[in-house]
Design an enzyme around this catalytic site. Structure first.
Site, PDB file in Angstrom:
ATOM      1  N   SER A  56      58.215  68.909  65.209  1.00 27.30           N
ATOM      2  CA  SER A  56      56.907  68.253  65.075  1.00 27.30           C
ATOM      3  C   SER A  56      57.130  66.760  64.875  1.00 27.30           C
ATOM      4  CB  SER A  56      56.158  68.804  63.850  1.00 27.30           C
ATOM      5  OG  SER A  56      55.014  68.021  63.580  1.00 27.30           O
ATOM      6  N   TYR A  59      56.250  70.705  54.836  1.00 26.51           N
ATOM      7  CA  TYR A  59      56.262  71.086  56.265  1.00 26.51           C
ATOM      8  C   TYR A  59      57.020  70.035  57.082  1.00 26.51           C
ATOM      9  CZ  TYR A  59      54.332  71.619  60.999  1.00 26.51           C
ATOM     10  OH  TYR A  59      54.178  71.749  62.362  1.00 26.51           O
TER      11      TYR A  59
HETATM   12  P1  NAP Z   1      49.730  79.005  65.300  1.00 31.60           P
HETATM   13  O1  NAP Z   1      48.656  78.882  66.321  1.00 31.60           O
HETATM   14  O2  NAP Z   1      49.357  79.138  63.865  1.00 31.60           O
HETATM   15  O3  NAP Z   1      50.673  80.252  65.744  1.00 31.60           O
HETATM   16  C1  NAP Z   1      51.772  80.570  64.938  1.00 31.60           C
HETATM   17  C2  NAP Z   1      52.557  81.692  65.578  1.00 31.60           C
HETATM   18  O4  NAP Z   1      53.728  81.942  64.782  1.00 31.60           O
HETATM   19  C3  NAP Z   1      51.782  83.001  65.631  1.00 31.60           C
HETATM   20  O5  NAP Z   1      52.161  83.674  66.817  1.00 31.60           O
HETATM   21  C4  NAP Z   1      52.311  83.758  64.407  1.00 31.60           C
HETATM   22  O6  NAP Z   1      52.244  85.183  64.551  1.00 31.60           O
HETATM   23  C5  NAP Z   1      53.748  83.325  64.430  1.00 31.60           C
HETATM   24  N1  NAP Z   1      54.455  83.438  63.154  1.00 31.60           N
HETATM   25  C6  NAP Z   1      54.165  82.858  61.965  1.00 31.60           C
HETATM   26  N2  NAP Z   1      55.072  83.203  61.037  1.00 31.60           N
HETATM   27  C7  NAP Z   1      55.955  84.028  61.657  1.00 31.60           C
HETATM   28  C8  NAP Z   1      57.120  84.724  61.239  1.00 31.60           C
HETATM   29  N3  NAP Z   1      57.576  84.628  59.982  1.00 31.60           N
HETATM   30  N4  NAP Z   1      57.773  85.497  62.151  1.00 31.60           N
HETATM   31  C9  NAP Z   1      57.336  85.590  63.428  1.00 31.60           C
HETATM   32  N5  NAP Z   1      56.248  84.943  63.882  1.00 31.60           N
HETATM   33  C10 NAP Z   1      55.566  84.176  63.002  1.00 31.60           C
HETATM   34  O7  NAP Z   1      50.738  77.765  65.379  1.00 31.60           O
HETATM   35  P2  NAP Z   1      50.977  76.636  66.507  1.00 31.60           P
HETATM   36  O8  NAP Z   1      50.119  75.486  66.177  1.00 31.60           O
HETATM   37  O9  NAP Z   1      50.952  77.250  67.849  1.00 31.60           O
HETATM   38  O10 NAP Z   1      52.456  76.203  66.108  1.00 31.60           O
HETATM   39  C11 NAP Z   1      53.594  76.665  66.801  1.00 31.60           C
HETATM   40  C12 NAP Z   1      54.749  75.748  66.443  1.00 31.60           C
HETATM   41  O11 NAP Z   1      54.404  74.416  66.809  1.00 31.60           O
HETATM   42  C13 NAP Z   1      55.067  75.727  64.942  1.00 31.60           C
HETATM   43  O12 NAP Z   1      56.464  75.653  64.751  1.00 31.60           O
HETATM   44  C14 NAP Z   1      54.394  74.448  64.480  1.00 31.60           C
HETATM   45  O13 NAP Z   1      55.008  73.919  63.328  1.00 31.60           O
HETATM   46  C15 NAP Z   1      54.599  73.566  65.694  1.00 31.60           C
HETATM   47  N6  NAP Z   1      53.686  72.429  65.777  1.00 31.60           N
HETATM   48  C16 NAP Z   1      52.342  72.605  65.942  1.00 31.60           C
HETATM   49  C17 NAP Z   1      51.526  71.485  66.015  1.00 31.60           C
HETATM   50  C18 NAP Z   1      50.042  71.579  66.207  1.00 31.60           C
HETATM   51  O14 NAP Z   1      49.362  70.542  66.130  1.00 31.60           O
HETATM   52  N7  NAP Z   1      49.487  72.741  66.459  1.00 31.60           N
HETATM   53  C19 NAP Z   1      52.070  70.209  65.906  1.00 31.60           C
HETATM   54  C20 NAP Z   1      53.426  70.078  65.733  1.00 31.60           C
HETATM   55  C21 NAP Z   1      54.225  71.197  65.677  1.00 31.60           C
HETATM   56  P3  NAP Z   1      50.915  86.006  64.060  1.00 31.60           P
HETATM   57  O15 NAP Z   1      49.832  85.692  65.071  1.00 31.60           O
HETATM   58  O16 NAP Z   1      51.343  87.419  64.108  1.00 31.60           O
HETATM   59  O17 NAP Z   1      50.572  85.483  62.688  1.00 31.60           O
END
Ligand code: NAP
Length: 243
Positions: A138, A152
């Site tokens: 991130s 985080y």
């Molecule tokens: P999200 O929509 O909240 O989705 C999170 C995913 O991770 C879901 O599929 C969830 O499964 C799964 N998950 C959570 N804990 C887990 C575990 N312990 N074991 C296996 N699966 C797990 O998140 P996102 O925004 O797509 O983020 C994805 C990645 O991008 C993360 O690493 C986040 O830090 C990074 N990121 C996101 C942003 C942003 O703005 N969105 C920005 C920078 C970085 P369930 O559905 O079963 O809960």
């Protein structure tokens, strides 16, 4: 294998990987229906996919996850370490120990555990044919997220260091390791952190004046996984609208 692929960025990566001809493992924690929908999308588009629930922060789950993929799809050739969490916004002087342990288990330990299993299968040192790993970090790693979630941001700093260190450790063993650093992408993660409108609120302050989409992040991930980036390792692609 895409960890955390039932929703958000991981789901977009899994769908695009399916369109690119990968046989895709859709890992997730507990969203059975959402993961099944991603698998259905991939198969409807002519691809092959398998949903496997596993907590990436737990070693036994990760071993079962990779063993299942060995059996059903063949040993992993491409890993996207994406499963990540964040919790409610607070200051460092308000963070408690349980929260830190839970956050680091998924965001850091999980990335190491999955990278380890992937290297054991991909590395020429162990008889593998090589492969590629993309870590989803991130921009928080360099911005620090003051007043929101420094914990985080620090976990993503660890992901960046894992990316650099592991890339150099396995560069001569046929494995490339890179990271994407998204910021401000429209997914559920912000609502889960207690701030559902975070991207809309921040968008006007970004150079591009908008948030990003999971599909935009997926394009960068697929490029880093593919032979089109064959001389790229240990580096980062930031997707944060210019911030
Ligand atoms: P999200 O929509 O909240 O989705 C999170 C995913 O991770 C879901 O599929 C969830 O499964 C799964 N998950 C959570 N804990 C887990 C575990 N312990 N074991 C296996 N699966 C797990 O998140 P996102 O925004 O797509 O983020 C994805 C990645 O991008 C993360 O690493 C986040 O830090 C990074 N990121 C996101 C942003 C942003 O703005 N969105 C920005 C920078 C970085 P369930 O559905 O079963 O809960």
């Amino acid at each position: 294998m895409v960890t955390g692929a039932s929703r958000g960025i991981g789901a977009a990566v899994a769908r695009l990987a399916g369109r690119h001809g990968y046989r895709v493992c859709v890992n997730y924690l507990s969203s059975d229906e959402a993961a099944a929908a991603v698998v259905d999308d991939i198969t409807a588009a002519g691809g092959e996919a398998l949903a496997v629930p596993a907590d990436t922060g737990r070693g036994a789950d990760v071993e079962r996850l990779f063993a299942t993929v060995d059996e059903r799809l063949g040993p992993v050739t491409a890993l996207v370490n994406n499963a990540g969490v964040l919790f409610g916004q607070c200051r460092v002087d308000e963070v408690d120990e349980d929260r830190l342990r839970e956050l680091l288990a998924t965001n850091v330990t999980g990335y190491f555990l999955c990278a380890r299993q992937a290297v054991l299968r991909m590395s020429t040192r162990y008889g593998g044919a090589g492969g590629a790993i993309v870590n989803v970090s991130s921009v928080a790693a360099r911005l620090g997220s003051p007043g929101e979630y420094v914990d985080y941001a620090a976990s993503k700093g660890a992901v960046d260091t894992l990316t650099v260190g592991l890339s150099r450790e396995v560069a001569a063993e046929g494995i490339r390791v890179n990271a994407v650093r998204p910021g401000f992408v429209h997914t559920d993660i912000h609502a889960r952190g207690g701030d559902p409108d975070r991207v809309e609120r921040i968008a006007p302050t970004l150079p591009m004046r908008r948030g990003g989409t999971p599909e935009e992040v997926a394009e960068a991930v697929l490029w880093l996984l593919s032979p089109r980036s064959s001389y790229v390792t240990g580096t980062f692609v930031d997707l944060a609208g210019g911030r």
